[in-house]
Motif scaffolding. Sequence first.
Motif, mmCIF file in Angstrom:
data_model
loop_
_atom_site.group_PDB
_atom_site.id
_atom_site.type_symbol
_atom_site.label_atom_id
_atom_site.label_comp_id
_atom_site.label_asym_id
_atom_site.label_seq_id
_atom_site.Cartn_x
_atom_site.Cartn_y
_atom_site.Cartn_z
ATOM 1 N N LEU A 70 32.107 16.928 37.138
ATOM 2 C CA LEU A 70 32.386 16.108 35.959
ATOM 3 C C LEU A 70 32.285 14.624 36.290
ATOM 4 N N ALA A 71 32.820 14.227 37.429
ATOM 5 C CA ALA A 71 32.753 12.819 37.814
ATOM 6 C C ALA A 71 31.304 12.372 37.995
ATOM 7 N N GLU A 72 30.500 13.227 38.623
ATOM 8 C CA GLU A 72 29.090 12.887 38.815
ATOM 9 C C GLU A 72 28.330 12.883 37.495
ATOM 10 N N SER A 73 28.885 13.588 36.482
ATOM 11 C CA SER A 73 28.245 13.651 35.169
ATOM 12 C C SER A 73 28.699 12.528 34.242
ATOM 13 N N GLY A 74 29.598 11.679 34.721
ATOM 14 C CA GLY A 74 30.017 10.540 33.919
ATOM 15 C C GLY A 74 31.393 10.643 33.292
ATOM 16 N N VAL A 75 32.087 11.755 33.516
ATOM 17 C CA VAL A 75 33.458 11.880 33.006
ATOM 18 C C VAL A 75 34.390 11.194 34.003
ATOM 19 N N THR A 76 35.140 10.223 33.533
ATOM 20 C CA THR A 76 35.980 9.433 34.440
ATOM 21 C C THR A 76 37.444 9.429 34.027
ATOM 22 N N GLN A 77 37.835 10.375 33.144
ATOM 23 C CA GLN A 77 39.225 10.476 32.721
ATOM 24 C C GLN A 77 39.667 11.937 32.813
ATOM 25 N N PHE A 78 40.811 12.163 33.457
ATOM 26 C CA PHE A 78 41.267 13.524 33.724
ATOM 27 C C PHE A 78 42.756 13.647 33.432
ATOM 28 N N ILE A 79 43.127 14.729 32.759
ATOM 29 C CA ILE A 79 44.536 15.065 32.539
ATOM 30 C C ILE A 79 44.770 16.429 33.174
ATOM 31 N N ASP A 80 45.514 16.442 34.249
ATOM 32 C CA ASP A 80 45.765 17.663 35.022
ATOM 33 C C ASP A 80 47.151 18.188 34.653
ATOM 34 N N ILE A 81 47.204 19.243 33.837
ATOM 35 C CA ILE A 81 48.467 19.790 33.350
ATOM 36 C C ILE A 81 48.888 20.963 34.244
ATOM 37 N N GLY A 82 50.107 20.882 34.760
ATOM 38 C CA GLY A 82 50.547 21.861 35.747
ATOM 39 C C GLY A 82 49.951 21.526 37.091
ATOM 40 N N ALA A 83 50.008 20.253 37.437
ATOM 41 C CA ALA A 83 49.282 19.744 38.604
ATOM 42 C C ALA A 83 49.785 20.319 39.919
ATOM 43 N N GLY A 84 51.082 20.612 40.006
ATOM 44 C CA GLY A 84 51.620 21.129 41.257
ATOM 45 C C GLY A 84 51.822 20.036 42.286
ATOM 46 N N LEU A 85 52.293 20.448 43.452
ATOM 47 C CA LEU A 85 52.585 19.499 44.517
ATOM 48 C C LEU A 85 51.307 18.901 45.103
ATOM 49 N N PRO A 86 51.352 17.607 45.457
ATOM 50 C CA PRO A 86 50.165 16.967 46.046
ATOM 51 C C PRO A 86 49.743 17.671 47.325
ATOM 52 N N THR A 87 48.446 17.852 47.481
ATOM 53 C CA THR A 87 47.902 18.447 48.695
ATOM 54 C C THR A 87 46.584 17.734 48.990
ATOM 55 N N GLN A 88 45.765 18.291 49.844
ATOM 56 C CA GLN A 88 44.478 17.674 50.146
ATOM 57 C C GLN A 88 43.510 17.834 48.975
ATOM 58 N N GLU A 89 42.611 16.874 48.845
ATOM 59 C CA GLU A 89 41.565 16.909 47.809
ATOM 60 C C GLU A 89 42.175 17.056 46.413
ATOM 61 N N ASN A 90 43.130 16.164 46.109
ATOM 62 C CA ASN A 90 43.697 16.108 44.779
ATOM 63 C C ASN A 90 42.654 15.619 43.789
ATOM 64 N N VAL A 91 42.951 15.807 42.500
ATOM 65 C CA VAL A 91 42.001 15.426 41.455
ATOM 66 C C VAL A 91 41.611 13.957 41.580
ATOM 67 N N HIS A 92 42.575 13.078 41.776
ATOM 68 C CA HIS A 92 42.247 11.647 41.820
ATOM 69 C C HIS A 92 41.393 11.313 43.037
ATOM 70 N N GLN A 93 41.617 12.004 44.146
ATOM 71 C CA GLN A 93 40.821 11.733 45.335
ATOM 72 C C GLN A 93 39.364 12.129 45.129
ATOM 73 N N VAL A 94 39.147 13.309 44.559
ATOM 74 C CA VAL A 94 37.780 13.778 44.321
ATOM 75 C C VAL A 94 37.101 12.914 43.266
ATOM 76 N N ALA A 95 37.784 12.689 42.148
ATOM 77 C CA ALA A 95 37.184 11.934 41.048
ATOM 78 C C ALA A 95 36.861 10.510 41.472
ATOM 79 N N GLN A 96 37.794 9.842 42.136
ATOM 80 C CA GLN A 96 37.582 8.440 42.495
ATOM 81 C C GLN A 96 36.583 8.278 43.627
ATOM 82 N N ARG A 97 36.383 9.339 44.404
ATOM 83 C CA ARG A 97 35.349 9.281 45.437
ATOM 84 C C ARG A 97 33.957 9.281 44.805
#
Length: 274
Positions: A71-98
């Motif tokens: 999605l990030a590579e396709s131009g989507v730059t806004q994400f709402i992660d519902i039921g995100a759970g505890l932070p771990t490796q490769e979180n949504v913000h890390q992948v998207a912002q990369r």
Amino acid sequence: MDDFGYAPAGIDPAVPSVARMYDYYLGGKDNFPSDREAAEKMLAIGRQMGNDGREIARENRGFLGRAVRHLAESGVTQFIDIGAGLPTQENVHQVAQRHAPGSRVVYVDNDPVVLVHARALLADNPDTIVMSGDLRDPGAIFDDPEVRAHIDFTRPFAVLLVSVLHFVTEDETAARTVAGIRERLVPGGHLVLSHIYKGDIQEEVVEASKQVYSATSSGGLAGRSLARIASFFDGLEILEPGLVPVQAWRPDVPWEVPADPGDSGILGAVARKP
């Protein structure tokens, strides 16, 4: 929190949490003895049926990362992660912002432990916020002033429901919840969803799992049929390769789809609002 002997206000450490159990599956340490005990029961159930619960959790996490990357590579730059759970490796913000610097992310959860840890971790990331919210009331999430200030709802955004909807045990409530989310999507917006599949092979596993999860803070678990899971995408265009085992969704390495998708445990798909 591992054996720390304390818990944030509002948390009973004797009651297992699905978020903390998932953290344990992934090898994390943010969990209490009650979480580990419940998680080990689930892992034992899986082993009896020839499944590796930890591997399934990792594959589900991999699906999340690949979906966000696409999605990030396709131009989507806004994400709402519902039921995100505890932070771990490769979180949504890390992948998207990369892949799309400046991407904005909202993490939503109703577990106080998740909120404490996520807010501490993300305090220095202005493009990411964490809020308390209930999946069953998506309107309250979308209408929250902080969320509305962070997300431009006139532009495409993605909503992530990754391994969370099966904790809404009533079919009508689950259907109504996702319908409310689909209605809020604008053209070009996306829904990313994964869910436990209840096929003939998985029937025994799902029934045994219900007993474990009935004692957690979520109160239960609902495996659903292929048709029921597919209905959550009504009115949306499901991207290739469709609704498939999470391992088979655009894998980085080849993965053969089994004859019965129930062998994989969890199905996932990404869909776009036309």
